[in-house]
Scaffold this active site. Structure first.
Site, short mmCIF file in Angstrom:
data_model
loop_
_atom_site.label_atom_id
_atom_site.label_comp_id
_atom_site.label_asym_id
_atom_site.label_seq_id
_atom_site.Cartn_x
_atom_site.Cartn_y
_atom_site.Cartn_z
CB CYS A 1 -45.88 -13.43 1.03
SG CYS A 1 -46.94 -12.89 2.38
CG HIS B 1 -46.81 -9.58 -1.46
ND1 HIS B 1 -47.21 -10.76 -2.05
CD2 HIS B 1 -47.31 -9.60 -0.20
CE1 HIS B 1 -47.92 -11.46 -1.20
NE2 HIS B 1 -48.01 -10.78 -0.06
CD GLU C 1 -46.48 -10.17 -5.54
OE1 GLU C 1 -47.35 -10.71 -4.84
OE2 GLU C 1 -45.26 -10.20 -5.27
#
Length: 205
Positions: A79, A187, A189
């Site tokens: 990001c 992202h 995650e």
């Protein structure tokens, strides 16, 4: 061991949890010596480019990242962390980046239709460039699989480094790489099984 760089910006512990889920050891650290001893580096980031770049410089970790990149260590910016890899950003002024990838960070408002919401938040399909080999980062990922974005600025003037795009009224850079330096605007995650596959692939580079 993976070093998740802690310079006061970023969702660090969800990243650490993602690595634990795929049985990879990661440490959240701002210690240059620990970072140097790790096999791979994650540069996270949320918020404004100027503030993050200043914090990175104030901690001296900008030099650590550049030194480790020069040594060939795999580095993944996520990001805002990806945006910091570029030469500069035009987010509320002009700010210098790490210069590890050619290009600049610009407002998505300049390229998307006026009726599209900013920031761009949500799940978008990955589109792989047709003129180059699939990135090693996508070893476990197929074109068209979706990942999660939250951003108002995008990486521009960097076609030679783009490994995936996403469509949001215009093609926006989703990921980049330059030798051992990788970046994802999205992202991993927060991108479920697809994101975990991308992190797993990074651990195998």
């Amino acid at each position: 061991m993976i070093a998740i760089i802690d310079y006061g910006v970023g969702n660090l512990f969800s990243l650490k949890s993602s690595f634990s889920f795929i049985n990879e050891e990661a440490v959240v650290t701002g210690d240059p010596q620990v970072i140097e001893q790790c096999d791979r580096i994650i540069l996270p980031g949320v918020g404004a480019f100027g503030d993050a770049a200043e914090k990175l410089r104030n901690t001296g970790l900008d030099k650590t990242v550049k030194e480790q990149a020069a040594k060939g260590k795999p580095i993944l910016g996520i990001c805002l962390g990806m945006q910091l890899l570029f030469e500069k950003s035009y987010e509320y002024g002009e700010h210098e980046g790490l210069g590890l990838i050619k290009g600049a960070v610009k407002p998505i408002a300049d390229v998307i239709p006026k009726d599209y919401k900013i920031p761009h938040i949500g799940w978008n399909a990955l589109i792989f460039p047709k003129d180059r080999e699939k990135s090693r980062l996508y070893k476990y990922t197929n074109e068209g699989e979706c990942v999660y974005f939250v951003h108002s600025f995008y990486a521009a003037d960097c076609r030679e480094s783009v490994t995936a795009d996403a469509e949001y009224g215009a093609l926006l850079t989703a990921s980049v790489e330059n030798k051992n330096v990788y970046g994802t605007q999205f992202h991993p995650e927060k991108s479920g099984k697809v994101g975990l596959g991308i992190l797993k692939a990074f651990c195998e580079i």
